[in-house]
Each structure stands twice: as C-alpha cells, then as structure tokens.
Scaffold this motif. Structure first.
Motif, short mmCIF file in Angstrom:
data_model
loop_
_atom_site.label_atom_id
_atom_site.label_comp_id
_atom_site.label_asym_id
_atom_site.label_seq_id
_atom_site.Cartn_x
_atom_site.Cartn_y
_atom_site.Cartn_z
N ASN A 400 3.61 8.85 -2.75
CA ASN A 400 4.34 9.58 -1.79
C ASN A 400 4.13 9.13 -0.15
N SER A 401 3.56 8.09 0.19
CA SER A 401 3.40 7.62 1.46
C SER A 401 4.24 6.32 1.67
N PRO A 402 5.72 6.50 1.68
CA PRO A 402 6.48 5.22 1.89
C PRO A 402 6.12 4.29 3.11
N GLU A 403 5.76 5.07 4.40
CA GLU A 403 5.62 4.14 5.36
C GLU A 403 3.96 3.81 5.64
N LEU A 404 2.99 4.01 4.56
CA LEU A 404 1.57 3.58 4.89
C LEU A 404 1.57 2.22 5.24
N GLU A 405 0.73 2.30 6.06
CA GLU A 405 0.05 0.68 6.69
C GLU A 405 -1.10 0.43 6.51
N HIS A 406 -2.00 1.44 6.80
CA HIS A 406 -3.46 1.24 6.70
C HIS A 406 -4.12 2.03 5.82
N LEU A 407 -4.95 1.53 4.62
CA LEU A 407 -5.61 2.33 3.82
C LEU A 407 -6.96 2.10 3.77
N TYR A 408 -7.86 3.26 3.82
CA TYR A 408 -9.08 3.18 3.74
C TYR A 408 -9.67 3.94 2.61
N ILE A 409 -10.43 3.52 1.82
CA ILE A 409 -11.27 4.10 0.50
C ILE A 409 -12.60 3.88 0.61
N GLU A 410 -13.19 5.04 0.20
CA GLU A 410 -14.77 4.80 0.54
C GLU A 410 -15.34 4.62 -0.86
N LYS A 411 -14.85 5.02 -2.00
CA LYS A 411 -15.43 4.57 -3.37
C LYS A 411 -14.35 4.96 -4.52
N ILE A 412 -14.27 4.11 -5.46
CA ILE A 412 -13.39 4.35 -6.68
C ILE A 412 -14.13 4.95 -7.64
N PRO A 424 4.34 1.22 -5.99
CA PRO A 424 4.73 2.09 -4.78
C PRO A 424 5.40 1.56 -3.81
N PRO A 425 6.12 2.26 -3.12
CA PRO A 425 7.33 1.56 -2.15
C PRO A 425 6.50 1.16 -1.00
N CYS A 426 5.53 1.62 -0.61
CA CYS A 426 4.76 1.04 0.66
C CYS A 426 4.13 0.02 0.55
N MET A 427 3.91 -0.46 -0.71
CA MET A 427 3.41 -1.96 -1.18
C MET A 427 4.35 -2.98 -0.91
N LEU A 428 5.48 -2.42 -1.17
CA LEU A 428 6.65 -3.77 -1.05
C LEU A 428 6.93 -4.08 0.34
N ARG A 447 -10.23 -4.60 -11.20
CA ARG A 447 -8.84 -4.22 -11.70
C ARG A 447 -7.81 -3.60 -10.64
N PHE A 448 -8.36 -2.69 -9.98
CA PHE A 448 -7.41 -2.21 -8.88
C PHE A 448 -7.35 -3.15 -7.90
N LEU A 449 -8.45 -3.81 -7.48
CA LEU A 449 -8.24 -4.91 -6.25
C LEU A 449 -7.16 -5.97 -6.81
N GLU A 450 -7.28 -6.50 -7.88
CA GLU A 450 -6.45 -7.52 -8.53
C GLU A 450 -4.76 -6.89 -8.55
N TYR A 451 -4.73 -5.57 -8.85
CA TYR A 451 -3.29 -5.37 -8.70
C TYR A 451 -2.63 -5.33 -7.25
N MET A 452 -3.72 -4.51 -6.21
CA MET A 452 -3.21 -4.56 -4.96
C MET A 452 -3.01 -5.90 -4.44
N LEU A 453 -3.96 -6.95 -4.80
CA LEU A 453 -3.52 -8.46 -4.37
C LEU A 453 -2.31 -8.83 -4.94
N GLY A 454 -1.87 -8.59 -6.23
CA GLY A 454 -0.92 -9.02 -6.75
C GLY A 454 0.73 -8.65 -6.49
N ASN A 455 0.47 -7.39 -5.91
CA ASN A 455 1.64 -6.51 -5.47
C ASN A 455 2.08 -6.41 -4.14
N ALA A 456 1.00 -6.10 -3.35
CA ALA A 456 1.27 -5.90 -1.75
C ALA A 456 1.70 -7.23 -1.16
N LYS A 457 3.10 -6.96 -0.97
CA LYS A 457 3.77 -8.20 -0.37
C LYS A 457 3.66 -8.49 0.88
#
Length: 528
Positions: A400-412, A424-428, A447-457
C-alpha cells in the motif's frame, strides 16, 4: 661557568650558564629566576619591569597596567546588558549566588530576563525556604520584560495555591513571554488568560484535576505554543483556550486519569452518552496527543487542521481520532502501548486513525497492530516499523506504499515465511534503502532478506545489524546473503553489530570480514 667583570661586578654567561648577578662582598648568587611565558627572567630584568610599571602608574596610565595584569577580572568589565544575558542563562539560584563575588556583582542578578526555579535540579531547601526565596527574588527583580518564568516544584504540595497564583501574576505584570509551570495543584490567575505578550505556555500538574482552568474570556494574541499535562479532561479547557489563540502553531497535551477518577467515569458513562469534540485550528502546525488512561468517556475527537505538518499520537488509543482536513500533513508518529479494540458500529479507532494519515510522507509506527485495513499511502517515502512485525504485515505496508524509498524495520517476529503472490510496486522502481536493526539469524529473517535482495530492482543499501549471533554462524550467514543473486546491480550490503570473537584467529577473520574493501569487493561481484 661565568666570567666576572671587576669594574661592575656583573658577569657575562658562558655556554651552559644561565647568567645572573653576583655580590662581590658575599660572593654568592643573588639572582632569582621568575617564569614568564615558559621562559625565565633574571632579577635585574624584573627590577626594570617593576620600574616601568611604577612609571606608568605615576603618569596616570592605570588602564594599561590593569589590562596587562594576569589577574584581571575581564568578566566584570563587560557591559551590564551582557552580564544580564550571561546570568539569565543559568538557574536563578546560581545567578543570585554571584552577588557575593564583589560589590560590582551584588545587584547584577536583579536584571536577569529568565527566572528559573527548578527544585529537582537545584534544590533550595524545605518548602518554607522555597517560598521565601521565590518571593524575595520576584520582589527584587528589576527587569521590565521577563523572557522565561519557570517554576518546577512538583515534589511539594503547596497548600496555598493562591501563592502560586500571585507568582504568576507578578510574571504577567513583567510582560512574560514563556511560562513553564510544574506543581502539584494549580490555580491560575485571570490576568494570565489576557496576557498580551505570552507566546509559550506549559502547564503540568502532578495531581490531575477536573475543574475548569479559566472561567473568563481568553485573549492570548501572541500565544504560539501550548503544552498541557495532567488534566483529567483537557478537551474542555483546550477548547476554551484555543478560541482565544489566533496564532497557535504547536499544541501538546497529555491525559492522565487516576484510578479513583476512572471508576467515577465508569459509573458516569452508564448514565450519559459519550461526547464528541471538534477542533478547528487553521494555524496549527504541530500536534502531540498522549493518552495515559484506559478509561474514557469521549467518543471521538475530530481535527480540522489544514496546515498541520507533524502529528504524534501515543499512549492508549481509546477514542476515535478523526482527521477531517490534514492536507499539509508531512510526518506522523504513532506510538501506542495498547489499542482498545472496541467495536463501535463495526468501526475501529486504529483504522480510522490510519485513514487520516494516508497522505503523509513519513510514518513511524511503534505498536504491532492489524494491517488488514491499511489505506493506500500514495505519498509516503519513509516508513519506520518499530517493535516486532511479521513479514506478512511488512508486505501489507509495502503493497500500500507505491512511492516508498526508505524502509526501517526494528525486528521481524516469528510467524513463518509466506512468499508474496506479487512483488510490491515500490520494490520494482522506488525502494532504495532497507535497514533491519535487529537480526538474530533466524530462518524467517534470512528468507525475508533474500527475497528483498532478489526483487528490489533499485535497492542501493541493505543494512543488517546482528544481535545474539555466534561468530561462526554470523560468517556463514554473511556468505549466504552475499551469494544471493540481486535484482539491483548496485546494491551494497552493510553488516553491523557483529559479535566479538575471543581467539586471535577468529579476531583476524573478523577483521577481514569487516574490512570495507573486502565487503565492497563481494558486494559488487557480478551475480550468477
């Protein structure tokens, strides 16, 4: 060794000799050496200096001697207005103590423009000494304009609240600009609500009270900042205050309800309907609401704030907070310790609040709440998720955040790994920075980090901070993440917070892995 001249008795120094004067009768050195600027001056030289000083004194050039002296009191030579500014920057009790320095300083503190009584920082004594000291200072202070009057004595219960009222009235007569009060109980004078010079007002009561702050008409034409803490029902008082504040820009209030008062509210709620409060503040730019009570007789708070730029909502989310007009809102911070999930006609306070924040550019959320009812954050470029969040909730925000540029996560948090059906559209196209501040090396985190590395263009930086991970396991996880094929060619992985190895071999390996050149080499290796 020195060679004495028979005619004068003055000897000239040879190499390695300091030189001096020798009395021919006593045949002993009479010179005394005096340190000046890191070197030495002989006794004849000192006599010449003293003679020069006496000559200047006789000629009337006393200022030259004073300024050249090392023990000169340059601070006392400053103009009176400069001294007043210096003394105004320190607590009043310390400013008063400067009166014992000299006659020059005896009355300088009376011209201070800041009157600051903070008992917690600089205790004065018992209650009697405190009252006597405040009365004495206010009586002797000669300034015609007070920039700040601060009274923080929350430790004492001043039975005669009229005494505090008199102190405030004296400050108002001195054209006070900023008023900061922290007391047990409070009774404000009528003159405060018609002060023409007051720009900042902070009120904090250790014991919540429910009577009206003012019964007169409010006229504060210069008030820009209002901060209220400890009111049982601040909305009634705030409604009265803001009606007479045409320039109000910063508003902050904290609701504290005692337990006995909460029980009274529960009984009262069964007899009366809940209330709605509507605030129309067109000049407001910053708003902070903190709710410390779990019991509330308020149904909803409606905010019409077209120029609001920053919003903080914290504590317990109990009533509905509805933002009707917040078109200028840029940044919002939501920090809840609890969210009351009470069903009011199938609506939810959390969903209503997020609906009003849909136009922000920066959002910080500290409570793990439901993300199934998220609105579309069409303008948000910065998202900060504090506390623990599941990967499913994180992807709801990304979706729900198509223009997101910076993401901070404290803990998963642990919830299993479920791969999203769609990226998600913002990752493209937009997401460039990801920061995971606490990574324990668990499988769902990797697994989450691998997905972000493999899809955030367009990802440029991925920062991972390890916590409670053994060194051997940390090295293995680093190798695993560095070997992941990346959608972004220019993505750099930064590892922080590594555990400190004990053995010399481990420390050497640790140093190699933390070398920025080595890390950069692996980061920019071509993906296979």
């Amino acid at each position: 060794m020195s060679v004495k001249t028979p005619a004068t008795g003055i000897w000239r120094p040879e190499s390695g000799d300091r030189g001096g004067y020798v009395d021919e009768k006593l045949q002993r050195p009479e010179s005394e050496w005096f340190g000046v600027g890191g070197g030495y001056v002989s006794r004849p030289r000192r006599l010449l200096v003293e003679f020069d000083l006496k000559r200047k004194l006789n000629s009337g050039n006393k200022q030259a001697i004073t300024m050249s002296s090392k023990s000169v009191d340059r601070l006392s030579l400053l103009p009176e207005d400069i001294l007043s500014q210096i003394l105004s920057r320190m607590p009043t009790i310390l400013a008063v103590r400067t009166s014992i320095l000299s006659k020059r300083w005896r009355y300088s503190w009376m011209l201070v423009t800041n009157i600051d009584f903070d008992y917690d920082v600089h205790p004065i004594g018992d209650l009697y000494n405190l009252i006597k000291f405040v009365d004495r200072v206010l009586d002797l202070c000669k300034t015609s304009e007070v920039n700040l009057f601060r009274l923080r004595v929350g430790k004492f219960l001043i039975q005669e609240s009229i005494m505090v009222s008199n102190w405030i009235e004296k400050a108002v007569r001195s054209n006070v600009h900023e008023l900061d009060l922290q007391v047990e109980t409070l009774e404000l004078p009528v003159s405060l609500f018609t002060c023409k010079t007051l720009a900042i007002l902070r009120l904090e009561c250790s014991r919540p009270y429910d009577y009206d702050l003012c019964e007169c008409r409010v006229n504060l034409p210069c008030l820009k900042t209002l901060d209220m803490v400890g009111l049982k029902n601040p909305f009634i008082n705030i409604s009265k205050l803001i009606s007479g504040c045409p320039l109000l820009e910063n508003l902050s209030f904290e609701v504290r309800w005692s337990l006995s008062y909460a029980y009274d509210q529960i009984r009262w709620m069964h007899r009366m309907a809940k209330e709605d409060y509507i605030f129309n503040i067109p000049t407001l730019k910053r708003l902070k609401i903190t709710w410390k009570s779990r019991v509330c007789h308020i149904n909803k708070v409606v905010l019409n704030v077209p120029n609001l730029e920053y919003l903080f909502v914290g504590g317990v989310l109990r009533p509905f907070i509805i933002l009707e007009n917040a078109s200028s809102l840029l940044e919002a911070c939501v920090s809840f310790s609890d969210i009351r999930c009470v069903d009011y006609h199938h609506a939810h306070p959390w969903a209503e609040l997020l609906k009003g924040l849909s136009g922000v550019k920066s959002l910080s959320v500290q409570h793990n709440a439901s993300t199934s009812l998220l609105p579309n954050f069409s303008n948000m470029t910065h998202l900060e998720l504090k506390s623990c969040w599941s990967s499913i909730q994180i992807f709801h925000f990304l979706k729900n955040s198509p223009e997101l540029e910076h993401l901070y996560i404290e803990k998963i948090e642990y919830s299993g790994w479920i791969k999203p059906m769609r990226v998600p559209p913002c990752m493209l196209a937009k997401l460039t920075t990801i920061n995971l501040s606490t990574c324990n090396g668990q499988q769902w985190e990797i697994r989450f980090l691998e997905y972000m590395l493999g899809n955030a263009k367009d990802l440029k930086t991925l920062t991972i901070t390890w916590e409670n991970v053994r060194f051997v396991e940390e090295v293995r996880l680093r190798e695993q993440l560095l070997a992941v094929p990346r959608a972004s060619r220019y993505c750099e992985i930064i590892f922080l917070g590594s555990s400190s190895p004990s053995s010399p071999v481990k420390r050497a390996r640790h140093a190699v892995w933390n070398n920025p050149f080595v890390s950069r080499f692996f980061n920019f290796m071509p993906n296979h």
